[in-house]
Design a protein around this motif. Structure first.
Motif, mmCIF file in Angstrom:
data_model
loop_
_atom_site.group_PDB
_atom_site.id
_atom_site.type_symbol
_atom_site.label_atom_id
_atom_site.label_comp_id
_atom_site.label_asym_id
_atom_site.label_seq_id
_atom_site.Cartn_x
_atom_site.Cartn_y
_atom_site.Cartn_z
ATOM 1 N N LEU A 82 0.826 -1.306 0.084
ATOM 2 C CA LEU A 82 0.126 0.090 0.033
ATOM 3 C C LEU A 82 1.113 1.352 -0.078
ATOM 4 C CD1 LEU A 82 -2.884 -0.967 2.590
ATOM 5 C CD2 LEU A 82 -2.901 -0.884 0.114
ATOM 6 N N TRP A 83 2.024 1.241 0.949
ATOM 7 C CA TRP A 83 2.872 2.276 1.015
ATOM 8 C C TRP A 83 3.452 2.620 -0.344
ATOM 9 C CZ3 TRP A 83 4.152 6.383 3.750
ATOM 10 C CH2 TRP A 83 5.666 7.016 3.443
ATOM 11 N N ARG A 85 2.432 1.784 -3.480
ATOM 12 C CA ARG A 85 1.394 2.182 -4.381
ATOM 13 C C ARG A 85 1.432 3.768 -4.247
ATOM 14 N NH1 ARG A 85 -3.459 -1.837 -3.973
ATOM 15 N NH2 ARG A 85 -2.358 -3.817 -5.051
ATOM 16 N N ARG A 86 1.027 4.079 -2.872
ATOM 17 C CA ARG A 86 0.802 5.452 -2.539
ATOM 18 C C ARG A 86 1.939 6.417 -3.003
ATOM 19 N NH1 ARG A 86 -0.622 6.463 3.439
ATOM 20 N NH2 ARG A 86 1.446 7.519 3.655
ATOM 21 N N GLN A 87 3.310 5.967 -2.605
ATOM 22 C CA GLN A 87 4.485 6.893 -2.959
ATOM 23 C C GLN A 87 4.452 6.979 -4.378
ATOM 24 O OE1 GLN A 87 6.557 8.257 -0.880
ATOM 25 N NE2 GLN A 87 4.898 7.754 0.403
ATOM 26 N N LEU A 90 1.860 9.452 -5.675
ATOM 27 C CA LEU A 90 2.199 10.958 -5.382
ATOM 28 C C LEU A 90 3.414 11.324 -6.111
ATOM 29 C CD1 LEU A 90 1.665 10.630 -1.282
ATOM 30 C CD2 LEU A 90 0.005 11.560 -3.006
ATOM 31 N N CYS A 115 6.138 13.861 1.080
ATOM 32 C CA CYS A 115 5.260 12.777 0.734
ATOM 33 C C CYS A 115 6.229 11.413 1.361
ATOM 34 C CB CYS A 115 5.485 12.497 -0.913
ATOM 35 S SG CYS A 115 4.351 13.920 -1.615
ATOM 36 N N ASN A 118 5.285 10.789 4.970
ATOM 37 C CA ASN A 118 3.849 10.330 5.361
ATOM 38 C C ASN A 118 3.007 11.542 5.664
ATOM 39 O OD1 ASN A 118 1.895 8.432 5.464
ATOM 40 N ND2 ASN A 118 2.636 7.694 7.607
ATOM 41 N N LYS A 121 -2.009 11.626 2.730
ATOM 42 C CA LYS A 121 -2.380 10.327 2.701
ATOM 43 C C LYS A 121 -2.859 9.723 1.482
ATOM 44 C CE LYS A 121 -7.396 10.508 4.224
ATOM 45 N NZ LYS A 121 -8.089 9.857 4.918
ATOM 46 N N ASN A 122 -3.134 10.907 0.435
ATOM 47 C CA ASN A 122 -3.465 10.290 -0.900
ATOM 48 C C ASN A 122 -3.432 11.501 -1.831
ATOM 49 O OD1 ASN A 122 -5.848 12.184 -0.396
ATOM 50 N ND2 ASN A 122 -6.995 10.466 0.229
ATOM 51 N N LYS A 123 -3.734 11.330 -3.117
ATOM 52 C CA LYS A 123 -3.290 12.268 -4.260
ATOM 53 C C LYS A 123 -4.173 13.521 -4.036
ATOM 54 C CE LYS A 123 -3.880 12.192 -9.264
ATOM 55 N NZ LYS A 123 -3.999 11.329 -10.310
#
Length: 152
Positions: A82-83, A85-87, A90, A115, A118, A121-123
């Motif tokens: 999940l991390w 993907r998020r990175q 962003l 980013c 942390n 938390k999202n785009k």
């Protein structure tokens, strides 16, 4: 070995037991196979209908309650994945904004580190932050210009 299958898949004609019993060589067996006294049975069908039906239900969120779970939440969907993907999302956004000159390299670098730390938390949150930062920057510019005008 002649039919390339196991004993269960071989069918011997019950009406021709004597002729089959007399066959004592591979050549004779091949002849009986050609004549149709010995037949290889078809493969038993193993239907995937139930599996497909369950898969469709799972896509709707059925059969996934606490009673159906064996692994930890982290084993089922790792936080690291999940991390990552998020990175990637962003960082992709930051690169796009930098290339289209929406943000300069200094703001890009500051946001990149945020980013990584942390902060977003999202785009959507990151985009809101960027808009706020740009508005503040433009306000500061206006104030500075007004001060310059007053002096001059």
């Amino acid at each position: 070995a002649v039919m390339k299958c196991g004993k269960n898949k071989v069918w011997l004609d019950p009406n021709e037991t004597n002729e089959i019993a007399n066959a004592n060589s591979r050549q004779n067996i091949r002849k009986l196979i050609k004549d149709g006294l010995i037949i290889r049975k078809p493969v038993v069908i193993h239907s995937r209908w139930r599996v497909r039906r369950n898969a469709i239900a799972r896509r709707k969120g059925r059969h996934t309650g606490p009673g159906k779970r064996k692994g930890t939440a982290n084993a089922r969907m790792p936080t690291k994945v999940l991390w990552m993907r998020r990175q990637r999302v962003l960082r992709r956004l930051l690169k796009k904004y930098r290339e289209s000159k929406k943000i300069d390299k200094h703001l890009y670098h500051a946001l990149y580190l945020k980013c990584k730390g942390n902060v977003f938390k999202n785009k959507r949150v990151l985009m809101e932050y960027i808009h706020k930062a740009k508005n503040e920057k433009s306000k500061e510019k206006k104030l500075i210009e007004q001060a310059e005008a007053r002096r001059g």
